[in-house]
Design an enzyme around this catalytic site. Structure first.
Site, PDB file in Angstrom:
ATOM      1  CG  ASP A 104      -0.244   0.076   2.416  1.00 53.21           C
ATOM      2  OD1 ASP A 104       0.897   0.104   2.634  1.00 53.21           O
ATOM      3  OD2 ASP A 104      -1.016   0.262   3.484  1.00 53.21           O
TER       4      ASP A 104
ATOM      5  CG  ASP B   2      19.712  -8.860  12.154  1.00 53.07           C
ATOM      6  OD1 ASP B   2      19.634  -9.608  13.319  1.00 53.07           O
ATOM      7  OD2 ASP B   2      19.837  -9.286  10.812  1.00 53.07           O
TER       8      ASP B   2
END
Length: 309
Positions: free
Chosen positions: A229, A285
């Protein structure tokens, strides 16, 4: 090609990247099965195993430069994230053989998480969807791409602590880190600027930015996120009560936390985020310290996925 639609690629040559440490070594076995399946179906395979993330990224970039029909990664969300740094903005499709502990990318795209050969068949079948990616830019202009969620606040503090711990291993490390951070729970002074116009200044427990719905192995932190989107789903929680925060966590598994009074949500294409002493984690991470700009980049990746479902 508009985002969200599928089209078919001919897959004759695949570059295969494996993280041998993913899933406590399960990735190596999964990669063997997946690569054997590709070869059985007549696909040429170039195998890459990097000594570390930087080495793997360098080797992957070199292999991609020589030409490949797709990149197939075997491992968890970390190895997927590593491949995104090379493939973002290209037309080379990414295939995923899930073999990590989280597998949030695989879950988002309906990939089999316990059947490497079936996942390999999806790569060879060649059906791709054009999806958005998230992009983080730090104060020095250094960029990092992500596929799932960028996390700041309490959950990034938990990651900081877990990364400093030597023991125990696996998920237990994160549970202990979470309990330790709960004991130090405090409001965090955030400043967010959405699309350069709307400013939010608030004491928050966390602020998370989702290109997709889940992180942490299926926690639906941004349950209404849509990967095509062109927007980030933003979930903000305000709670200086340990009891309320503990009640919040079980609701995240089903995405029901967004109905709670202490949780608010919004959407934006680009968010400037500030909070002293807080780091950003993306796809599980470390990304960078705040301040940073976090953006949705439309139609940034081709991902191989099942044609149906």
């Amino acid at each position: 090609m508009s985002a969200g639609q599928l089209r078919r690629h001919e897959i004759g040559k695949v570059t295969a990247l494996t993280n041998p440490l993913s899933g406590h070594g399960a990735a190596v076995k999964a990669a063997h099965g997946a690569i054997a399946r590709l070869k059985h179906r007549g696909v040429d395979v170039v195998e890459i195993v990097g000594g570390d993330a930087h080495d793997a990224r360098h080797l992957l970039a070199a292999a991609v430069a020589k030409g490949t029909d797709a990149v197939m990664v075997t491992g968890g969300d970390g190895v997927v994230s590593n491949a995104l740094q090379v493939l973002a903005g290209t037309d080379i499709p990414l295939g995923i053989i899930p073999a990590g502990t989280g597998n949030d990318h695989a879950r988002e795209f309906g990939l089999p998480t316990k059947n490497p050969k079936a996942a390999a068949d999806i790569v060879v079948d060649g059906w791709t969807e054009t999806i958005d990616l998230g992009r983080i830019q730090d104060d020095n202009g250094i960029e990092k791409w992500f596929g799932t969620v960028a996390a700041t606040g309490f959950d990034s503090l938990v990651n900081d602590r877990a990364n400093r711990m030597r023991w125990p291993h696996g998920r237990m490390r994160y549970y202990i880190a979470m309990l330790a951070e709960l004991s130090r729970l405090r409001p965090l002074p955030f400043r967010l600027v959405l699309d350069g116009t709307e400013e939010i200044v608030a004491d928050l427990t966390l602020a998370d930015f989702g290109n997709t719905r889940s992180y942490g192995g299926g926690l639906l932190i941004c349950p209404n996120a849509d990967h095509s989107d062109g927007l980030l789903d933003i979930t903000m929680a305000q709670s200086d009560s340990r009891t309320k925060l503990l009640r919040l966590f079980p609701t995240i598994f089903k995405g029901a936390h967004v109905e709670l009074d202490e949780v608010s949500t919004t959407r934006a294409k680009t968010v400037h985020v500030e909070c002293p002493g807080i780091n950003v984690y993306a796809d599980g991470d470390f990304a960078c310290p705040l301040p940073a700009e976090i953006s949705a980049v439309p139609a940034a990746l081709q991902v191989l996925r099942p044609r149906h479902g």
